[in-house]
Design an enzyme around this catalytic site. Structure first.
Site, short mmCIF file in Angstrom:
data_model
loop_
_atom_site.label_atom_id
_atom_site.label_comp_id
_atom_site.label_asym_id
_atom_site.label_seq_id
_atom_site.Cartn_x
_atom_site.Cartn_y
_atom_site.Cartn_z
N GLU A 111 0.95 -1.18 -0.03
CA GLU A 111 -0.09 -0.06 0.09
C GLU A 111 0.94 1.19 0.03
OE1 GLU A 111 -2.77 -0.16 3.06
OE2 GLU A 111 -3.96 -2.02 2.26
N ASN B 187 0.45 -5.64 3.27
CA ASN B 187 -0.52 -6.76 3.86
C ASN B 187 -0.20 -8.11 3.39
OD1 ASN B 187 -2.10 -5.18 5.57
ND2 ASN B 187 -2.90 -4.10 3.70
N GLU C 120 2.29 0.32 4.03
CA GLU C 120 2.54 -0.88 4.65
C GLU C 120 2.21 -2.14 3.53
OE1 GLU C 120 -0.92 -1.87 7.46
OE2 GLU C 120 -2.27 -0.83 5.98
#
Length: 662
Positions: A274, A289, A287
């Site tokens: 992201e 995921n 971040e």
């Protein structure tokens, strides 16, 4: 290939994984809590294993029980979905010790990217752009305030182990930094068992854009981007692929950085990197995921890939048969998250039984991912998502048009839901133009959502629909046999439709082949074509040549009509009946200003005042928790507490009295 896999999750994502497993000929095992005994994912799976009581820390988060369920059922692999244990390295290790494959990355990648502080350090080392901020552990509130001041407001306070908008606060000043740090810490502790938070600079006018990656440990690909800027309380509401903002050069640069980070942690599975992107297309790592994203369907529709299938194949040891040149983005896809929440009450959660649940029909342009069914229960213990509605079109406008039509067709009763809000979003010019930022909802709905935010439609459309429905009922009544001589029902053509508080003289006559109606409203012609029948909740047809879908609920002697997110009350009178209705007195609603009412069903965590205490406007009165989110209730005006009606620990229903004032 695996013969049997266990899905360590619930709801729509568990159902989604089961669908692909069945397509691949793989048997499935569902796990469930006592609250989910009759859930759709349990019904769809080949086997089911009860884990424990409803709270997730007594069921879906129990690593030992889930591993044992694998052993007992012979499951060779586990797909964790998203949330729960999907990014828990201890879970991956526990499975590995039993020789059970984890359909996702290895423990080191999960650990490295799951800690937002450490992941930013790794990203920087891998040459990925990062946001300025303080990545160390913050010991207390005063240190948090000092750090925020040094970085410069506005700042974002985030839980290190966070996700889904939990443990996240935006602070524009010292007071908000102090309150935000304490709230984020408490929420992080209760949601993730980890109260560490960090602080970083908040990028103004930001877009939230993420890159899908797919890696088998040797070949790593970026599979286009998703625009996820439409968020409320840091929770994504609408996602789309591709982004209307990203050009090919930026897509390539973001994709290559996402791949570089994935390779730095030896990533092996589907994952998402992201980014926050500013108005000049500068992008910064947010971040990673290490799991399947909620919004993965939009990528699947524009690429033709089944990401769940590739996750399973990679976990089984297969290699990617794709190259970067094989990844083509075709058309446009959009996803709306349908939540059990009341947009007219500041989006507070709504729980209860789905008295009616009828999603739109799936097709090449409409997909529905859900974990509920007609008559099922929306529990207070889990995420309030009811379904994901995904539409596809040749371009962005086509995808939006399909979404607006599908939202009109989505029929849900028994709980409150956010479909009116989603319909409003789709009609905003700024949204249609693709002028998006993560502040979109806060800016477009500065005073919260209300009926005034719904798109203005020609009321004559609903008037015509009400008139035709009434004509059908009148025709049926007139055809009943055995009517008393001299008292027969006669078919009349002149009526008056009351739509909310406005009255419209109408004339309705049958025309054509029986499915056509000549409707005249205040002298203007509105021909209607429909095959609507009694009891059908959707009135589908055309009014004045325009396609319409109107949801119809009987309400006493009238109807409640829903279209384009808005609802209207319609009553059809004879001309004389309308004259009398105009002079009928209106019943005034009761005065509830002296009460603090629970705005949602939930747990009363605390009461901050006592009987006889004077309170000031803005002062905290109580805290109610629902679906893992704390909601602080504050005084709207000065006053004195007369009586406390509910004690901490009480389970509250919506509008239940908590505090009474003098």
């Amino acid at each position: 290939m695996f013969k049997k896999i266990l899905i360590a999750n619930r709801g729509e994502i568990a159902c989604r994984v089961i669908k692909t497993a069945k397509k691949m000929g793989i048997a499935t095992v569902a796990v469930y809590s006592e609250a989910d005994r009759d859930a759709l994912h349990v019904q769809m799976a080949d086997e089911g294993v009860l884990l424990g009581p409803p709270p997730s820390n007594q069921s879906y988060l129990l690593i030992d029980k889930i591993v044992q369920a694998c052993v007992d059922t012979g499951a060779e692999a586990v797909h964790p979905g998203y949330g729960f244990l999907s990014e828990n390295q201890a879970f991956q290790k526990a499975l590995a010790e039993k020789g059970i494959a984890f359909i996702g990355p290895d423990a080191w990648a999960i650990s490295a990217m799951g800690d937002k502080i450490e992941s930013k350090k790794l990203a920087k080392e891998a040459g990925v752009n990062t946001v300025p901020g303080y990545m160390g552990v913050i010991k207390d509130t005063e240190e948090a305030v000092k750090i925020a001041e040094e970085i410069g407001f506005p700042v974002m306070i985030k839980a290190s182990a966070g996700g889904g908008g939990k443990g996240m606060r935006l602070a524009w000043n010292v007071e908000e930094a102090r309150e935000g740090f304490e709230s984020a810490t408490n929420e992080a502790r209760s949601s993730f068992g980890d109260d560490r938070v960090f602080i970083e600079k908040f990028i103004e006018q930001p877009r939230h854009i993420e890159i899908q990656v797919l890696s088998d440990g040797e070949t790593c690909l970026y599979v286009g981007e998703r625009e996820c800027s439409i968020q409320r309380r840091h929770q994504k509401v609408i996602e789309e692929a591709p982004s209307p903002f990203i050009d090919p050069e930026t897509r390539k640069a973001m994709g290559e950085q996402a791949v570089a980070l994935s390779k730095a942690v030896d990533y092996k599975s589907a994952g998402t990197v992201e980014f926050i992107v500013d108005a000049n297309r500068n992008f910064y790592f947010l971040e990673m995921n290490t799991r399947l994203q909620v919004e993965h369907p939009v990528t699947e529709l524009v690429t033709g890939l089944d990401l769940v299938e590739w996750m399973i194949r990679i976990a089984a040891g297969e290699k990617l048969t794709l190259t970067q040149d094989d990844i083509k983005l075709t058309g446009w896809a959009m996803e709306s998250r349908i939540y059990a929440e009341d947009p007219y009450r500041n989006f507070l959660p709504s729980t209860g039984r789905l008295v009616y649940y009828r999603p739109p029909k799936e097709s090449d342009t409409v997909r529905v991912d859900t974990g509920v069914y007609d008559g099922g229960e929306i529990s207070m213990f889990y995420d309030p998502m009811v379904a994901k509605l995904i539409t596809y079109g040749a371009d962005r406008n086509a995808a939006i048009t399909e979404m607006r039509k599908a939202l009109d067709e989505f029929y849900i009763r028994g709980i409150s839901h956010n479909i009116p809000f989603l319909a409003s979003l789709m009609s905003k010019k700024r949204f249609v133009d693709g002028n998006l930022t993560t502040n979109f909802i806060a800016e477009e709905y500065a005073d919260g959502f209300s009926a005034d935010d719904l798109p203005a439609e020609d009321p004559s459309v609903l008037v015509a629909v009400a008139a035709v429905i009434n004509r059908l009922y009148a025709d049926r009544a007139a055809s009943v046999s055995g009517q008393l001589p001299g008292h027969e029902m006669h078919i009349r053509t002149d009526w008056v439709v009351r739509l909310n508080d406005d009255y419209y003289p109408v004339r309705v006559e049958r025309a054509g082949n029986g499915e056509h109606y000549a409707v005249e409203i205040e002298g203007e012609s509105y021909p209607v074509v429909t095959d609507w029948t009694f009891g059908e909740p959707l009135f589908v047809g055309t009014v004045k040549g325009k396609e319409v879908t109107v949801q119809v609920d009987g309400l006493g002697i009238g109807y409640r009509l829903f279209n384009n997110g808005a609802q209207a009350l319609a009553t059809v009178y004879t001309p004389r009946g309308a004259e009398l209705a105009r002079v009928m007195p209106k019943k005034e609603p009761p005065d509830l200003s002296k009460f603090l009412l629970s705005p949602m069903p939930g747990l009363l965590v605390s009461v901050a005042v006592s009987e006889g205490q004077e309170v000031k406007s803005g002062e905290t009165l109580a805290v109610v928790e629902a679906m893992k989110m704390e909601n602080v209730l504050k005084a709207e005006m000065d006053g004195t507490v007369k009586k406390i009606h509910a004690a901490p620990g009480a389970s509250l229903s919506v509008d239940e009295i908590i505090i009474e004032f003098e």
